[in-house]
Design an enzyme around this catalytic site. Structure first.
Site, PDB file in Angstrom:
ATOM      1  N   GLY A  59       0.454  -1.315   0.178  1.00 27.73           N
ATOM      2  CA  GLY A  59      -0.019   0.078  -0.088  1.00 27.73           C
ATOM      3  C   GLY A  59       0.852   1.335  -0.016  1.00 27.73           C
ATOM      4  O   GLY A  59       0.354   2.117  -0.508  1.00 27.73           O
ATOM      5  N   GLU A  78       3.493   4.266   6.274  1.00 24.21           N
ATOM      6  CA  GLU A  78       2.345   3.591   6.049  1.00 24.21           C
ATOM      7  C   GLU A  78       1.297   4.299   5.073  1.00 24.21           C
ATOM      8  O   GLU A  78       1.410   5.722   5.041  1.00 24.21           O
ATOM      9  CB  GLU A  78       1.443   3.439   7.270  1.00 24.21           C
ATOM     10  CG  GLU A  78       1.721   2.194   8.214  1.00 24.21           C
ATOM     11  CD  GLU A  78       0.920   0.810   7.458  1.00 24.21           C
ATOM     12  OE1 GLU A  78       0.617   0.894   6.031  1.00 24.21           O
ATOM     13  OE2 GLU A  78       1.003  -0.037   8.071  1.00 24.21           O
ATOM     14  N   ASP A  79       0.450   3.485   4.392  1.00 21.19           N
ATOM     15  CA  ASP A  79      -0.529   4.239   3.298  1.00 21.19           C
ATOM     16  C   ASP A  79      -1.609   4.698   4.515  1.00 21.19           C
ATOM     17  O   ASP A  79      -2.057   5.804   4.081  1.00 21.19           O
ATOM     18  CB  ASP A  79      -1.117   3.172   2.446  1.00 21.19           C
ATOM     19  CG  ASP A  79      -1.504   1.996   2.903  1.00 21.19           C
ATOM     20  OD1 ASP A  79      -1.312   1.656   4.310  1.00 21.19           O
ATOM     21  OD2 ASP A  79      -2.111   0.928   2.252  1.00 21.19           O
ATOM     22  N   ASP A 111      -5.746   2.534  10.483  1.00 20.31           N
ATOM     23  CA  ASP A 111      -7.086   2.367  10.442  1.00 20.31           C
ATOM     24  C   ASP A 111      -7.357   2.010  11.708  1.00 20.31           C
ATOM     25  O   ASP A 111      -7.549   2.758  12.831  1.00 20.31           O
ATOM     26  CB  ASP A 111      -7.372   1.134   9.582  1.00 20.31           C
ATOM     27  CG  ASP A 111      -9.100   1.154   9.428  1.00 20.31           C
ATOM     28  OD1 ASP A 111     -10.000   1.775   9.445  1.00 20.31           O
ATOM     29  OD2 ASP A 111      -9.470  -0.153   8.896  1.00 20.31           O
ATOM     30  N   LYS A 127      -7.413   7.360   9.783  1.00 22.68           N
ATOM     31  CA  LYS A 127      -8.857   7.208   9.913  1.00 22.68           C
ATOM     32  C   LYS A 127      -9.099   7.118  11.561  1.00 22.68           C
ATOM     33  O   LYS A 127      -9.246   5.909  12.078  1.00 22.68           O
ATOM     34  CB  LYS A 127      -9.572   6.014   9.284  1.00 22.68           C
ATOM     35  CG  LYS A 127      -9.960   6.022   7.972  1.00 22.68           C
ATOM     36  CD  LYS A 127     -10.665   4.946   7.729  1.00 22.68           C
ATOM     37  CE  LYS A 127     -10.272   4.020   6.655  1.00 22.68           C
ATOM     38  NZ  LYS A 127     -11.034   2.762   6.079  1.00 22.68           N
ATOM     39  N   PHE A 144     -14.018   3.260   3.090  1.00 20.41           N
ATOM     40  CA  PHE A 144     -13.014   2.616   2.447  1.00 20.41           C
ATOM     41  C   PHE A 144     -12.427   3.170   1.235  1.00 20.41           C
ATOM     42  O   PHE A 144     -13.391   3.337   0.475  1.00 20.41           O
ATOM     43  CB  PHE A 144     -13.622   1.351   2.302  1.00 20.41           C
ATOM     44  CG  PHE A 144     -12.525  -0.027   1.820  1.00 20.41           C
ATOM     45  CD1 PHE A 144     -11.757  -0.407   2.724  1.00 20.41           C
ATOM     46  CD2 PHE A 144     -12.121   0.026   0.489  1.00 20.41           C
ATOM     47  CE1 PHE A 144     -10.839  -1.498   2.364  1.00 20.41           C
ATOM     48  CE2 PHE A 144     -11.261  -0.907   0.113  1.00 20.41           C
ATOM     49  CZ  PHE A 144     -10.695  -1.553   0.714  1.00 20.41           C
TER      50      PHE A 144
HETATM   51  P1  5GP Z   1      -4.976  -1.377  10.527  1.00 26.04           P
HETATM   52  O1  5GP Z   1      -4.165  -2.473  11.243  1.00 26.04           O
HETATM   53  O2  5GP Z   1      -4.582  -0.093  10.920  1.00 26.04           O
HETATM   54  O3  5GP Z   1      -6.585  -1.530  10.793  1.00 26.04           O
HETATM   55  O4  5GP Z   1      -5.013  -1.719   9.111  1.00 26.04           O
HETATM   56  C1  5GP Z   1      -3.916  -0.927   8.388  1.00 26.04           C
HETATM   57  C2  5GP Z   1      -4.100  -1.718   6.791  1.00 26.04           C
HETATM   58  O5  5GP Z   1      -5.555  -2.057   6.495  1.00 26.04           O
HETATM   59  C3  5GP Z   1      -3.467  -0.572   5.743  1.00 26.04           C
HETATM   60  O6  5GP Z   1      -2.294  -0.585   5.800  1.00 26.04           O
HETATM   61  C4  5GP Z   1      -4.466  -1.067   4.795  1.00 26.04           C
HETATM   62  O7  5GP Z   1      -3.698  -2.065   3.808  1.00 26.04           O
HETATM   63  C5  5GP Z   1      -5.667  -1.425   5.011  1.00 26.04           C
HETATM   64  N1  5GP Z   1      -6.700  -0.517   5.114  1.00 26.04           N
HETATM   65  C6  5GP Z   1      -7.332   0.034   5.904  1.00 26.04           C
HETATM   66  N2  5GP Z   1      -8.169   1.081   5.794  1.00 26.04           N
HETATM   67  C7  5GP Z   1      -8.349   1.027   4.432  1.00 26.04           C
HETATM   68  C8  5GP Z   1      -9.121   1.564   3.356  1.00 26.04           C
HETATM   69  O8  5GP Z   1      -9.948   2.501   3.632  1.00 26.04           O
HETATM   70  N3  5GP Z   1      -8.617   1.216   2.008  1.00 26.04           N
HETATM   71  C9  5GP Z   1      -7.681   0.233   1.815  1.00 26.04           C
HETATM   72  N4  5GP Z   1      -7.521  -0.074   0.503  1.00 26.04           N
HETATM   73  N5  5GP Z   1      -7.138  -0.495   2.662  1.00 26.04           N
HETATM   74  C10 5GP Z   1      -7.226  -0.025   4.008  1.00 26.04           C
END
Ligand code: 5GP
Length: 183
Positions: free
Chosen positions: A43, A98-99, A102, A130, A151
């Site tokens: 990402g 990081e991209d 979440d 987010k 998303f």
């Molecule tokens: P976390 O562990 O913070 O919940 O998740 C991080 C990862 O979930 C991100 O690096 C990404 O790959 C994926 N992710 C979380 N939200 C989104 C979103 O809105 N769109 C996309 N494409 N990936 C997301």
């Protein structure tokens, strides 16, 4: 592909301006330090490519690839390292790129893991945040945009491995998910 968008959340121009601004801040903060940026695949690949070119201090970079156990849009917090760093980070100034943050579970795991390797410093940079969805407390040192709980795809972010190459960041039309679910 752009016609799959319900709305454009961030335009190419907005993203470009923000990445430049982040690069300038990082350059100031890390002046006279040897910076190692660690991008999380896949990402963060596009963001990382632009970010390393927007800093004006010497920088090295490396990548990690991780996979999260759980369904595509539900992070479990258990992370598997698919590709590790190629070098030791002991005594290095590391910036994790990081991209999107979440739930924060992936970042929390990565920070704990990298901290055991004894870097001189460890900070985080994300293009998107987010905060509404946060489950783990993590410090985001550099954030591009705070976005609502939607998303998003584009600029490195995917849905089923597609849309990563879009220049804007957008929210998909619901039919796209429904269509794919029926396949
Ligand atoms: P976390 O562990 O913070 O919940 O998740 C991080 C990862 O979930 C991100 O690096 C990404 O790959 C994926 N992710 C979380 N939200 C989104 C979103 O809105 N769109 C996309 N494409 N990936 C997301």
């Amino acid at each position: 592909m752009r016609s799959d968008a319900e709305k454009i959340l961030l335009t190419e121009e907005e993203i470009t301006a923000k990445v430049l601004q982040l690069g300038q801040t990082i350059s100031t903060d890390y002046a006279n330090k040897e910076l190692l940026m660690v991008g999380i695949l896949k990402g963060a690949m596009i963001f990382m490519a632009d970010l390393v070119r927007s800093v004006n201090i010497p920088v090295e970079f490396d990548f990690m690839a991780v996979s999260s156990y759980g369904s595509a849009n539900k992070s479990s917090g258990v992370v598997r390292i698919l590709k590790d760093l190629e070098q030791s980070i002991e005594g290095r100034h590391v910036l994790l790129v990081e991209d999107i943050v979440d739930t924060g579970l992936t970042l929390k795991y990565l920070l704990e893991n990298l901290q055991t390797r004894e870097p001189a410093s460890l900070r985080t940079c994300t293009l998107l945040d987010k905060p509404e969805r946060r489950q783990a407390e993590v410090t985001v040192n550099y954030n591009g945009f705070t976005i609502p709980d939607e998303f998003v795809v584009g600029y490195g972010l995917d849905y089923n491995e597609k849309y990563r190459n879009l220049k804007d960041i957008l929210v998909l039309r619901p039919e796209i998910y429904q269509k794919q679910g029926e396949e």
